[in-house]
Enzyme design. Structure first.
Site, PDB file in Angstrom:
ATOM      1  N   PHE A 111     -63.107  -1.933   4.483  1.00  0.00           N
ATOM      2  CA  PHE A 111     -63.040  -1.641   3.041  1.00  0.00           C
ATOM      3  C   PHE A 111     -62.032  -0.530   2.752  1.00  0.00           C
ATOM      4  CE2 PHE A 111     -64.796   2.060   0.839  1.00  0.00           C
ATOM      5  CZ  PHE A 111     -65.295   2.828   1.874  1.00  0.00           C
ATOM      6  N   LYS A 112     -61.691   0.251   3.773  1.00  0.00           N
ATOM      7  CA  LYS A 112     -60.729   1.340   3.561  1.00  0.00           C
ATOM      8  C   LYS A 112     -59.356   0.822   3.136  1.00  0.00           C
ATOM      9  CE  LYS A 112     -63.220   4.827   6.053  1.00  0.00           C
ATOM     10  NZ  LYS A 112     -64.459   4.037   6.287  1.00  0.00           N
ATOM     11  N   ASP A 113     -59.076  -0.451   3.418  1.00  0.00           N
ATOM     12  CA  ASP A 113     -57.810  -1.042   2.973  1.00  0.00           C
ATOM     13  C   ASP A 113     -57.649  -0.948   1.453  1.00  0.00           C
ATOM     14  OD1 ASP A 113     -56.870  -1.883   5.476  1.00  0.00           O
ATOM     15  OD2 ASP A 113     -57.998  -3.756   5.373  1.00  0.00           O
TER      16      ASP A 113
END
Ligand SMILES: *Cc1c(COP(=O)(O)O)cnc(C)c1O
Length: 500
Positions: A111-113
């Site tokens: 999800f850090k993308d």
């Protein structure tokens, strides 16, 4: 929009400055001086827009140094179909009370993308606005996901260099390969002889080294951080709360104006804090449920208002949540104390001196109106993975499983709450194939290589291993150097000063 620090430093700063600096000079975190609100009609209008345009609506309130066309082209660069699925953050409706928001369709399946595909562009835009011609050098100490997502986000972004340090004996095989095969002309990766704390301590010392900063400055470089305390990483995360809500309205699952709950697997408190901002901006949210693993310091804090980090640290099967000091909580404290920077300062001093602080009754009451905390150990996490597969034929990773377990706890204690609930899913199950296989089959030995385990999981669910994860085993290793803690500065200089 102007920004102030949670610790009350005098003078306000612009969004470009906030993004370039990351941390305020007084050690506090930057917060906007006011929070804009959207009317019901404005939210309804967003429902017909694609993700990037929904994002533009949110970002343009906060990042006022940039015009719409600058922001929009950054957004399209970040969230296009080459990088994400058609729907950037697809929402799976599991039943009439539960949806799962899949935040892991980006380039590194984390999800850090969502934040790190955008931050590099915001940083270069900020440098331009500030007339700073130095190159921005991003230093990252990583225990896994952040390193790869940052490498992918900063790869070949003009005006930036990125150097990542990972602990040589502290990341999974796949994570190590993801980093060692990282491409890009401005990219460097080192293993550090030691554990994550060594890598992190090294980077922190370098950030605090004025002499080193001057040496870099003389050569036209300035250090910066892609850590989640940077406002530029937080603000893109507000978007998917609105976007999920809009998708539910569009599907007819809820009516506009109807309140919903969100459950967030939490570590550094960045993701869930973005949900809090969404709520303050007028998104109809009933409860934000904060899910933790055995490192349950936040669960206790949300129950009794005492933050106590003096406790055993556990390595769990949801490693991105193995954290005892959640930095972004400082921003929430600022709001819970009615923007009282002096009080926030006091709490942070207590935390430094005594490893704990306690907020007052009124603040606890305020907190409980909005948040609910619950936690799950590894056993419960595995149970949820199995249950979700058996009942719904849907595969989740351990972090998402912790969130589903927390929801179960919430519902058991709040039987009158019938609001539709969205669980944020923060990682692809394939990144944790072995643990997921173990949860599904008690007899699974876990002796496979990571790639074989991914294939087994794919076979089991009749799907395919995501190419993005499988590819790393086929790509050439470009960064295999493992260095000593004491050599970090020299290695940084070698890379920066001899590269061009
Ligand atoms: C980083 C991360 C989290 C924690 O998010 P915070 O914003 O730090 O609370 C949860 N799950 C996964 C998979 C992550 O990578």
């Amino acid at each position: 929009m102007l920004y102030t620090s949670t610790r009350g430093i005098k003078g306000l700063v612009t969004s470009a400055c906030v993004i370039q600096k990351g941390l305020a000079p007084d050690g506090g975190l930057y917060v906007p001086v006011h929070i804009p609100t959207l009317s019901r009609d404005e939210i309804l209008e967003m429902c017909d827009l694609p993700y990037s345009t929904r994002a533009l609506r949110i970002l343009s309130y906060f990042l006022t140094d940039f015009n719409d066309s600058e922001l929009y082209s950054a957004l399209v660069n970040a969230y296009n179909q080459k990088k994400f699925k058609d729907e950037t953050t697809p929402l799976s409706i599991i039943n009439n009370r539960l949806g799962i928001l899949e935040l892991w369709h980006g380039p590194t399946c984390a999800f850090k993308d969502l934040a790190l595909q955008l931050l590099p562009q915001l940083m270069t835009l900020s440098a331009k606005k500030l007339g700073d011609e130095r190159k921005t050098v991003i230093l990252v100490a990583t225990s896994g996901d952040t390193g790869k997502a940052a490498l992918e986000g900063f790869k070949d972004v003009a005006g930036t260099e990125i150097i990542v340090f990972y602990p040589n004996d502290g990341v999974s095989d796949i994570q190590k390969l993801q980093m060692q095969t990282a491409e890009g002309n401005n990219v460097k990766v080192f293993g550090i002889d030691g554990n994550f704390d060594d890598a992190q301590r090294g980077v922190k010392e370098i950030f605090g080294d004025a002499e080193f900063a001057k040496e870099l400055n003389d050569k036209g470089f300035v250090l910066s951080s892609a850590n989640s305390i940077n406002w530029g990483r937080l603000v893109p995360q507000i978007v998917y709360y609105f976007s999920a809500y809009c998708d539910l309205v569009k599907k007819g699952t809820i009516k506009i104006g109807e309140k919903i709950n969100f459950v967030v697997p939490t570590g550094n408190f960045g993701n869930i804090l973005a949900g809090y901002y969404a709520l303050k901006m007028g998104l109809p949210i009933n409860k934000l449920i904060c899910a933790s693993n055995s490192n349950n310091v936040l669960t206790d804090f949300l129950k009794n208002g005492k933050y106590d980090k003096k406790r055993e640290f556990y390595h769990t099967m949801s490693p991105s949540m193995d954290i005892l000091v959640s930095s972004n909580l400082e921003r929430l404290l600022y709001y819970m104390t009615d923007s009282n920077a002096e009080k926030v300062n006091g709490y942070m001093e207590d935390l430094n001196a005594d490893s704990e602080y306690k907020i007052n009754e009124k603040e606890v009451a305020e907190l409980k109106k909005i948040f609910y905390g619950a936690w799950a150990d590894d056993e419960k996490t595995k149970e949820r993975i199995q249950l979700m597969y058996m009942v719904n034929n849907y595969i989740i990773d351990p972090h998402t499983a912790v969130a589903l377990s927390a929801l179960n706890d919430y519902r058991a204690n709040n039987q009158n709450d019938n609001h539709f609930t969205v669980v944020l899913s923060t990682a692809s199950a394939f990144k944790f194939s072995k643990d997921v296989l173990k949860a599904l089959d008690k007899n699974y030995s876990g002796d496979d290589s990571s790639v074989a385990a991914m294939q087994k999981l794919a076979d089991k669910i009749g799907g395919k291993t995501p190419n993005r994860l499988k590819n790393v085993t086929e790509k050439p290793v470009l960064h295999s150097e493992v260095i000593k803690f004491d050599d970090m500065r020299q290695k940084i200089k070698d890379f920066l000063f001899t590269e061009q």
